[in-house]
Design an enzyme around this catalytic site. Structure first.
Site, PDB file in Angstrom:
ATOM      1  N   ALA A  38     -53.276  38.366  48.546  1.00 28.00           N
ATOM      2  CA  ALA A  38     -51.972  39.043  48.540  1.00 28.00           C
ATOM      3  C   ALA A  38     -50.917  38.366  49.401  1.00 28.00           C
ATOM      4  O   ALA A  38     -49.722  38.574  49.195  1.00 28.00           O
ATOM      5  CB  ALA A  38     -52.159  40.484  49.012  1.00 28.00           C
ATOM      6  N   TYR A 208     -48.595  30.860  29.538  1.00 25.97           N
ATOM      7  CA  TYR A 208     -47.817  30.501  28.356  1.00 25.97           C
ATOM      8  C   TYR A 208     -48.051  31.489  27.214  1.00 25.97           C
ATOM      9  O   TYR A 208     -47.178  31.719  26.394  1.00 25.97           O
ATOM     10  CB  TYR A 208     -48.079  29.046  27.940  1.00 25.97           C
ATOM     11  N   GLY A 210     -48.081  34.508  27.472  1.00 23.76           N
ATOM     12  CA  GLY A 210     -47.273  35.706  27.706  1.00 23.76           C
ATOM     13  C   GLY A 210     -45.798  35.464  27.460  1.00 23.76           C
ATOM     14  O   GLY A 210     -44.981  36.373  27.577  1.00 23.76           O
ATOM     15  N   HIS A 269     -51.774  25.074  28.816  1.00 23.56           N
ATOM     16  CA  HIS A 269     -50.560  25.637  28.208  1.00 23.56           C
ATOM     17  C   HIS A 269     -50.246  25.034  26.832  1.00 23.56           C
ATOM     18  O   HIS A 269     -50.062  25.752  25.848  1.00 23.56           O
ATOM     19  CB  HIS A 269     -49.359  25.425  29.126  1.00 23.56           C
ATOM     20  N   LYS A 355     -43.234  15.734  34.697  1.00 18.66           N
ATOM     21  CA  LYS A 355     -42.477  16.260  35.837  1.00 18.66           C
ATOM     22  C   LYS A 355     -41.431  15.223  36.229  1.00 18.66           C
ATOM     23  O   LYS A 355     -41.584  14.038  35.932  1.00 18.66           O
ATOM     24  CB  LYS A 355     -43.416  16.495  37.009  1.00 18.66           C
ATOM     25  N   LYS A 399     -33.239  22.780  11.584  1.00 20.41           N
ATOM     26  CA  LYS A 399     -32.266  21.710  11.349  1.00 20.41           C
ATOM     27  C   LYS A 399     -32.268  21.382   9.870  1.00 20.41           C
ATOM     28  O   LYS A 399     -33.325  21.124   9.293  1.00 20.41           O
ATOM     29  CB  LYS A 399     -32.682  20.470  12.136  1.00 20.41           C
ATOM     30  N   ASP A 417     -29.529  29.141  13.166  1.00 26.80           N
ATOM     31  CA  ASP A 417     -29.833  29.298  14.584  1.00 26.80           C
ATOM     32  C   ASP A 417     -30.074  30.761  14.958  1.00 26.80           C
ATOM     33  O   ASP A 417     -29.186  31.596  14.797  1.00 26.80           O
ATOM     34  CB  ASP A 417     -28.635  28.726  15.363  1.00 26.80           C
TER      35      ASP A 417
END
Ligand code: BG6
Length: 510
Positions: A38, A208, A210, A269, A355, A399, A417
């Site tokens: 916690a 992912y 969720g 993920h 990253k 597209k 879109d």
């Protein structure tokens, strides 16, 4: 009827086809949510804010729920509350204070009975004070902990803190990656946990699953006639599943260096998203039916060909004092997976994660083949693409080529879109963790990873990971803020992805 109540009823209707481990039992008993770890980062940043949002919307009420924080740090209830307070945003001060009053803190170690006996005593007192019938209470243990302590914590819960009998009550545990570092270590962890808890009690979170647009995937695919005949090797040229972050491993270098981008993002993920894009229609919406189909996809993935892998590491990554000077850990990877089945034979699935890149986004890009016998070929800018933007600016867009409006007969690339910010202006999209905790309370395992899924996922990546770990494959250095190594774009082109030039989708502003 409050909006929270309305939501409860709506969702209940939607998931009437799902089942839980106590399918026929009325779930009325007192609910205790225990956040283990916690005082740590995950609890502060994700778990408690998610619980707060559920509380705000009426899914958790002070009538029946109590929240316990458990960790080694010796602090008081109020000290824990003030650590969390700053992360509970977007609400009135009074609401925050009411929620914080639901939290009690218990301190103890992760491998001795003393702390867990105390925890059990506190939980039981709360259940007693609510007049809960023994055996009807519900106990949810959320592991905001490093996996190294999972087995001992599971043992302690099993020994000291289980719901005592089976009058509709339950004990469930929520665990999060990294589930091991390769096939063997993951299986060992699964076996240790599996000896103590049934699969129906274990909720392996992949957040992912969720996310709103990930949850929309099966609806899009199986509730729309449009896609049914198109979703196969006859029409689809390639699929990309992309994760980009515009920041590095800031503050997490030590953790990250042990895992790298493949274990941190791709093996879980992106692979989970791939399963939902590629799986066959499940027999029903029952969690086991859905997970059965996901496993089949994973088992059909061919061994990864190293010629179809590009690894990268951003320049400056090793400057982090917690990262070894000669680290071989990739912070970027692009690779092609092939699914050997009737629907997907020959269609490359390109997974890409990095990253410290030029932008932050996660999306699925399904590129269709060229139009056969195309009479507009000389004017065509690009291929049809169906894009699901997971974040930011959630959107689904297609597209397509249309006539340029005006007197001339020329073609132009445009889009259909469905941008969520514009279309659903008064709806707040829930956080992934919020939704997944609610699913756990309801006993719905659809959006959680089953043990055989996890095993199949590790089977795909373990040889590659071992080759990276032993230095056989090396990452290319790329500039922070760039697109990653140029070789990754070359691999994309080799896999058949045709980039559209002179067109960019711009999310509509409100
Ligand atoms: C986590 C990874 O699982 O997902 C992080 O460990 C990453 O490295 C994060 O930053 C990304 O999550 P999101 O929801 O921001 O895309």
């Amino acid at each position: 009827m409050g909006s929270g109540q309305w939501l409860v009823e709506k969702r209940a209707t939607f998931r009437s086809d799902s089942f839980s481990d106590n399918d026929n039992a009325p779930e009325t008993g007192c609910l205790s949510i225990v956040v283990l770890g916690a005082s740590g980062d995950l609890a502060k940043k994700k778990t408690f804010p998610a619980l707060f949002n559920l509380y705000r919307q009426g899914f958790l009420t002070s009538n029946d729920v109590h929240i316990f924080g458990y960790a080694r740090t010796k602090i008081s209830d109020d000290q824990l509350r003030s650590r969390i307070r700053g992360y509970l945003t977007g609400s009135k001060e009074e609401e925050v204070s009411d929620f914080l009053q639901l939290i009690k803190y218990v301190s103890g170690t992760y491998d001795t009975e003393e702390g867990f006996q105390l925890l059990d005593k506190e939980i039981s007192e709360h259940e007693f004070s609510k007049g809960s019938v023994e055996g009807s209470s519900r106990r949810l243990f959320y592991f905001a902990l490093p996996p190294s302590v999972y087995p001992s914590v599971c043992r302690m819960i099993k020994r000291c803190c289980m719901n005592k009998s089976d009058l509709g009550g339950w004990t469930r545990i929520v665990v999060e990656k990294p589930f091991g570092k390769d096939l063997d270590s993951s299986e060992e962890l699964s076996t240790q946990i599996g000896e103590l808890f049934d699969e129906s009690q274990i909720y392996r979170i992949d957040h992912y699953l969720g996310k709103e647009l990930v949850q929309n995937l099966l609806v899009l695919r199986f509730a729309n006639r449009f896609f049914l005949p198109l979703w196969n090797r006859d029409n689809i040229a390639n699929v990309q599943i992309v994760f980009r972050e515009d920041f590095g491993t800031e503050g997490r270098g030590g953790y990250f260096d042990e895992y790298g981008i493949v274990r941190d993002i791709i093996q879980n993920h992106l692979l989970q998203v791939l399963c939902l894009v590629a799986m066959e229609k499940p027999v029903s919406l029952k969690p086991e039916h859905i997970r059965d189909e996901k496993v089949k996809v994973l088992q059909s993935v061919l061994p990864i060909n190293y010629d179809e892998v590009v690894l990268g590491q951003y320049d400056g990554y090793r400057d982090d004092p917690t990262v070894p000077d000669h680290s071989n850990t990739p912070t970027f990877a692009t690779m092609v997976l092939h699914i050997h089945n009737e629907r997907w034979e020959g269609v490359p699935f390109i997974l890409k994660a990095g990253k410290a890149l030029s932008s932050r986004k996660a999306e699925i890009r399904v590129q269709f083949k060229d139009v056969p016998g195309d009479i507009y070929k000389c004017q065509r800018q690009g291929r049809n693409e169906f894009v699901i933007r997971l974040q930011p600016s959630e959107a689904i867009y297609m597209k397509l080529t249309v006539k340029q409006p005006g007197l001339e007969m020329s073609t132009v690339q445009s889009e259909l879109d469905l941008s969520y910010g514009q279309r659903y202006q008064n709806i707040t999209i829930p956080e992934a963790y919020e939704r997944l905790i609610l699913d756990t309370i309801r006993g719905d395992q659809q959006h959680f990873v089953r043990r055989d899924e996890l095993k199949a996922a590790w089977q795909i990546f373990t040889p590659l990971l071992h080759s990276i770990d032993n230095g056989e494959l090396k990452p290319q250095i790329y500039k922070p803020g760039s697109r990653g190594p140029a070789e990754a774009d070359e691999l994309l082109a080799k896999a058949g992805y045709v980039q559209t030039h002179g067109y960019i989708w711009i999310p509509p502003t409100l």
